[in-house]
Design a protein around this motif. Structure first.
Motif, PDB file in Angstrom:
ATOM      1  N   GLY A   1       0.791  -1.226   0.000  1.00 35.47           N
ATOM      2  CA  GLY A   1       0.000   0.000   0.000  1.00 35.47           C
ATOM      3  C   GLY A   1       0.818   1.267   0.000  1.00 35.47           C
ATOM      4  N   ALA A   2       2.169   1.157  -0.057  1.00 37.11           N
ATOM      5  CA  ALA A   2       3.015   2.345   0.005  1.00 37.11           C
ATOM      6  C   ALA A   2       3.043   3.129  -1.301  1.00 37.11           C
ATOM      7  CB  ALA A   2       4.440   1.956   0.409  1.00 37.11           C
ATOM      8  N   GLY A   3       2.543   2.534  -2.382  1.00 40.55           N
ATOM      9  CA  GLY A   3       2.510   3.246  -3.667  1.00 40.55           C
ATOM     10  C   GLY A   3       3.526   2.751  -4.671  1.00 40.55           C
ATOM     11  N   LYS A   4       3.996   1.516  -4.544  1.00 34.64           N
ATOM     12  CA  LYS A   4       5.007   0.992  -5.459  1.00 34.64           C
ATOM     13  C   LYS A   4       4.458   0.874  -6.882  1.00 34.64           C
ATOM     14  CE  LYS A   4       5.628  -2.764  -3.073  1.00 34.64           C
ATOM     15  NZ  LYS A   4       4.668  -2.476  -1.968  1.00 34.64           N
ATOM     16  N   THR A   5       3.248   0.294  -7.006  1.00 34.83           N
ATOM     17  CA  THR A   5       2.666   0.118  -8.338  1.00 34.83           C
ATOM     18  C   THR A   5       2.331   1.463  -8.968  1.00 34.83           C
ATOM     19  OG1 THR A   5       1.742  -2.015  -7.631  1.00 34.83           O
ATOM     20  CG2 THR A   5       0.835  -1.019  -9.631  1.00 34.83           C
ATOM     21  N   THR A   6       1.864   2.418  -8.156  1.00 35.22           N
ATOM     22  CA  THR A   6       1.614   3.764  -8.672  1.00 35.22           C
ATOM     23  C   THR A   6       2.910   4.404  -9.152  1.00 35.22           C
ATOM     24  OG1 THR A   6      -0.246   4.022  -7.141  1.00 35.22           O
ATOM     25  CG2 THR A   6       0.664   6.033  -8.100  1.00 35.22           C
ATOM     26  N   LEU A   7       3.996   4.161  -8.424  1.00 35.37           N
ATOM     27  CA  LEU A   7       5.306   4.679  -8.829  1.00 35.37           C
ATOM     28  C   LEU A   7       5.712   4.113 -10.181  1.00 35.37           C
ATOM     29  CD1 LEU A   7       7.947   6.220  -8.006  1.00 35.37           C
ATOM     30  CD2 LEU A   7       8.753   4.031  -7.102  1.00 35.37           C
ATOM     31  N   ILE A   8       5.501   2.816 -10.370  1.00 35.07           N
ATOM     32  CA  ILE A   8       5.845   2.195 -11.654  1.00 35.07           C
ATOM     33  C   ILE A   8       5.014   2.808 -12.777  1.00 35.07           C
ATOM     34  CG2 ILE A   8       5.784   0.045 -12.973  1.00 35.07           C
ATOM     35  CD1 ILE A   8       6.341  -1.444 -10.369  1.00 35.07           C
ATOM     36  N   GLY A   9       3.722   2.997 -12.514  1.00 38.82           N
ATOM     37  CA  GLY A   9       2.862   3.594 -13.529  1.00 38.82           C
ATOM     38  C   GLY A   9       3.293   4.995 -13.886  1.00 38.82           C
ATOM     39  N   HIS A  10       3.668   5.774 -12.867  1.00 43.89           N
ATOM     40  CA  HIS A  10       4.137   7.134 -13.121  1.00 43.89           C
ATOM     41  C   HIS A  10       5.443   7.117 -13.910  1.00 43.89           C
ATOM     42  CE1 HIS A  10       4.691  11.414 -12.483  1.00 43.89           C
ATOM     43  NE2 HIS A  10       5.888  11.186 -11.970  1.00 43.89           N
ATOM     44  N   LEU A  11       6.334   6.196 -13.567  1.00 40.31           N
ATOM     45  CA  LEU A  11       7.613   6.098 -14.279  1.00 40.31           C
ATOM     46  C   LEU A  11       7.400   5.752 -15.751  1.00 40.31           C
ATOM     47  CD1 LEU A  11      10.746   5.863 -14.334  1.00 40.31           C
ATOM     48  CD2 LEU A  11      10.432   3.440 -13.751  1.00 40.31           C
ATOM     49  N   THR A  12       6.591   4.726 -16.016  1.00 36.65           N
ATOM     50  CA  THR A  12       6.386   4.319 -17.411  1.00 36.65           C
ATOM     51  C   THR A  12       5.673   5.396 -18.222  1.00 36.65           C
ATOM     52  OG1 THR A  12       4.373   3.143 -16.721  1.00 36.65           O
ATOM     53  CG2 THR A  12       6.393   1.858 -16.869  1.00 36.65           C
TER      54      THR A  12
END
Length: 350
Positions: free
Chosen positions: A53-64
């Motif tokens: 829930g820390a935002g790892k997947t959101t971080l990946i989405g933002h990066l891509t």
């Protein structure tokens, strides 16, 4: 839904990661800085960890979303556990390599050829592995071997590993991963957001969906949201979404601390299956559960017995009345007399 009630274009606190809701907390800005540095090196491994829930997947989405597809070919694998051979097949699929019936040696050769084809278009290849904490050591070793592929002294593949905190323990364990550890050029752990970031986070997500100030949150409500979520984005989204739903049901336009606490109590009841029971007066102590159950059963049996007795009495009276009617009718037919008076019997039969 609460988004309609408050005039929003969609739900601002949905749990599904969506890059358009990206919010620059201090820890996420630092993570993007490490990612930028790592990608500029064009080689080795980048490691990002964080609690659920820390935002790892959101971080990946933002990066891509920030990556120029004309310069970087991204291969993404989301898995909790995958064996080495299956991992190689997934990498090959990301390079549009057909792998049916191939042995491992041929598979590695075709992957290398696929990476060369990408390089000839002027692109580098980036492999992103999400939920990396579940990868066996053998699979991590295969990734290290893939990072060895080069063309003209330049690496053909760079790898980003994203996982939960225990992935750091996996990487530190044993001599087999020593070579991989030496190739990690950037590493960052995503922390929860701070208490001073929660209000800006709420305002940002609400503004993305057309918020015009309704509903509002008092500072006490914001503090309560942080206290109960610990600053973890997914927990905060879950709690804020339930608060908004509560507000739509109760027609609340400004949330206070009591509203947040009420929702937290409801969430805890949902999780445990327990709800508040009304207090029993001290002058009437509660009987043991078994006694209560036995008393209730006796009352039900007694009530049912009374109902059956009443029905039986009515049936007996109707049977007697019917017999009297039949007797009079037979007498009338046999005597050929005038029609008998049945008015008294009708009353008793009714």
């Amino acid at each position: 839904m609460y988004d309609d009630h408050y005039g929003l274009s969609e739900r601002p606190f949905q749990l599904t990661p969506d890059p358009k809701f990206w919010f620059d907390t201090a820890t996420h800005r630092k993570a993007m800085a490490y990612l930028g540095y790592g990608l500029s090196q064009g080689e080795g491994f980048i490691v990002i960890t964080g609690d659920p829930g820390a935002g790892k997947t959101t971080l990946i989405g933002h990066l891509t979303a920030q990556i120029d597809p004309e310069r970087l070919n991204v291969i993404k694998i989301v898995t909790t556990r995958i064996e080495p051979d299956d991992l190689l097949h997934l990498v090959a699929a990301g390079l549009d390599v057909k792998t049916d019936g191939m042995g491992k040696a041929q598979l590695l050769t075709e992957i290398e050829r696929g990476l060369h084809r990408v390089a000839r278009t002027g692109k580098r290849s980036l492999l992103i592995v999400d939920e990396a904490q579940g990868l066996p050591v053998g699979s991590l070793e295969e990734l290290r071997m893939l990072s060895n592929f080069q063309a003209g002294g330049h690496p053909l593949l760079q790898i980003l590993l994203v996982g939960q905190p225990e992935f750091r323990d996996v990487m530190q364990g044993g001599d087999r991963l020593e070579q991989l550890r030496q190739r990690v050029i950037a590493m960052h752990h995503l922390d929860p957001m701070g208490p001073d970031e929660v209000e800006d986070y709420l305002v940002h997500r609400l503004s993305v969906v057309g918020w015009q100030g309704r509903p509002d949150f008092t500072q006490e409500a914001v503090d309560a949201l942080y206290r109960h979520s610990g600053g973890v984005p997914r927990r905060l989204n879950q709690l804020a979404g339930r608060v908004m739903l509560f507000g739509a049901i109760e027609n609340i336009d400004c949330f206070g601390e009591d509203d947040v606490n009420a929702v937290v109590a409801d969430l805890e009841a949902d999780m445990t299956g327990h709800t508040e029971k009304p207090a029993v007066e001290a002058s009437a102590p509660a009987a043991p559960p078994q006694q209560v159950a036995d008393a209730a059963s006796r009352e039900q049996v007694e009530a049912l017995t009374r109902q059956i007795a009443t029905i039986e009495n009515r049936l007996e009276e109707q049977d007697k009345a019917l017999r009297r009617v039949l007797t009079l009718l037979v007498d009338w037919i046999e005597s050929d007399a005038s029609r008998p008076d049945l008015s008294a019997i009708r009353g008793s039969a009714a």
